[in-house]
Structures are given as structure tokens and as C-alpha cells.
Design a protein around this motif. Structure first.
Motif, short mmCIF file in Angstrom:
data_model
loop_
_atom_site.label_atom_id
_atom_site.label_comp_id
_atom_site.label_asym_id
_atom_site.label_seq_id
_atom_site.Cartn_x
_atom_site.Cartn_y
_atom_site.Cartn_z
N ASP A 36 0.82 -1.21 0.00
CA ASP A 36 0.00 0.00 0.00
C ASP A 36 0.85 1.26 0.00
O ASP A 36 0.58 2.21 -0.75
N ALA A 37 1.87 1.29 0.84
CA ALA A 37 2.75 2.47 0.90
C ALA A 37 3.46 2.67 -0.43
O ALA A 37 3.59 3.80 -0.91
N SER A 38 3.90 1.59 -1.03
CA SER A 38 4.57 1.68 -2.33
C SER A 38 3.61 2.23 -3.39
O SER A 38 3.98 3.11 -4.19
N ALA A 39 2.39 1.72 -3.38
CA ALA A 39 1.39 2.19 -4.35
C ALA A 39 1.06 3.66 -4.14
O ALA A 39 0.87 4.40 -5.11
N MET A 40 1.03 4.10 -2.89
CA MET A 40 0.75 5.52 -2.61
C MET A 40 1.85 6.42 -3.15
O MET A 40 1.56 7.49 -3.68
N VAL A 41 3.10 6.00 -3.00
CA VAL A 41 4.22 6.80 -3.54
C VAL A 41 4.12 6.86 -5.05
O VAL A 41 4.23 7.94 -5.65
N PRO A 76 1.06 0.81 -12.71
CA PRO A 76 1.71 -0.50 -12.80
C PRO A 76 0.76 -1.52 -13.41
O PRO A 76 -0.46 -1.43 -13.23
N ALA A 77 1.31 -2.48 -14.10
CA ALA A 77 0.50 -3.54 -14.69
C ALA A 77 0.08 -4.57 -13.64
O ALA A 77 -0.88 -5.30 -13.84
N SER A 78 0.80 -4.62 -12.53
CA SER A 78 0.52 -5.59 -11.47
C SER A 78 1.07 -5.04 -10.16
O SER A 78 1.75 -4.01 -10.16
N GLU A 79 0.80 -5.75 -9.07
CA GLU A 79 1.38 -5.31 -7.79
C GLU A 79 2.90 -5.35 -7.84
O GLU A 79 3.56 -4.48 -7.31
N GLU A 80 3.46 -6.37 -8.49
CA GLU A 80 4.92 -6.43 -8.63
C GLU A 80 5.43 -5.23 -9.41
O GLU A 80 6.53 -4.74 -9.17
N GLY A 81 4.62 -4.75 -10.33
CA GLY A 81 4.99 -3.60 -11.14
C GLY A 81 5.18 -2.34 -10.31
O GLY A 81 5.94 -1.45 -10.69
#
Length: 118
Positions: free
Chosen positions: A32-37, A46-51
Motif C-alpha cells: 500500500d505504501a509503495s502504491a501511494m508513492v 503499474p500492470a501488477s502489484e509487482e509492477g
């Protein structure tokens, strides 16, 4: 929460489940923190969570090594959540004891990045 002794961990079902749930929530928080940044900095979709981690590596927010560790953690979380296969408790203990410092490293790197970007 994680017993220092693997044998104690293996003998205590309540402790095992508590540790598994705690690491699951902690990994979700990393994602979640990574996605927020990525979102706040408008780094792209990103195409996926790994992305998400790949984007942070490309943008030099985190190192390639940390990006790979975060992907491994996400995979471990998926195993815990979805129980793709029965995973031996000693393997889970190994993973639980392997990653704690990586959470602190991630926190430190993201805090530093956010301070610089203010």
C-alpha cells in the motif's frame, strides 16, 4: 512476537497464526505504501502489484535488491493468504525470521525519499 527459538514457534499454534497474520498485514502495508508513492508522484500505472516495485526501482526510490525482496515478500504473503500449497511451518518460521530488517530498511528509505521530495 516471533519466538526466538524455532521449536517454541513450532509447538505453539496460536503464536504461529498470530505471526502469520502479522506478517501478512505488514506486507500489505508495504504494498500500500509503495502504491501511494507511485500514485502521489504520478509515476504511472503499474500492470501488477509487482509492477509497483519495478516502478520504484526505475525511479530510483528503492534499490533493485530491495525491489526483489519486496517481490519475494509479496509472494510469501500470497502463499500465506491463499494457501496455494501446504507450507511447512519451519519454512514459514525461516521466512518470518529472515525479513524483519527489510521492513525497517523500506521505512527508512521511503521516509528519506519523502523528506527530499517535500
Amino acid at each position: 512476537m516471533l519466538p526466538e527459538d524455532e521449536e517454541d514457534y513450532l509447538q505453539d499454534l496460536v503464536s504461529r497464526r498470530a505471526c502469520e497474520k502479522t506478517i501478512e498485514v505488514a506486507i500489505d502495508s508495504l504494498i500500500d505504501a509503495s502504491a501511494m508513492v507511485v500514485s502521489a508522484e504520478k509515476f504511472g500505472l503499474p500492470a501488477s502489484e509487482e509492477g509497483i516495485f519495478d516502478i520504484l526501482v526505475r525511479r530510483r526510490v528503492i534499490s533493485r535488491d530491495l525491489g526483489e525482496i519486496l517481490k519475494d515478500l509479496k509472494g510469501f504473503r500470497n502463499i500465506l493468504i491463499h494457501r496455494y500449497a501446504h507450507v511447512a511451518d519451519d519454512i514459514i518460521y525461516y521466512n518470518l525470521s529472515k525479513y524483519p530488517d527489510d521492513f525497517y530498511l523500506f521505512k527508512s528509505i521511503i521516509e528519506s525519499y519523502l523528506e527530499i521530495e517535500k
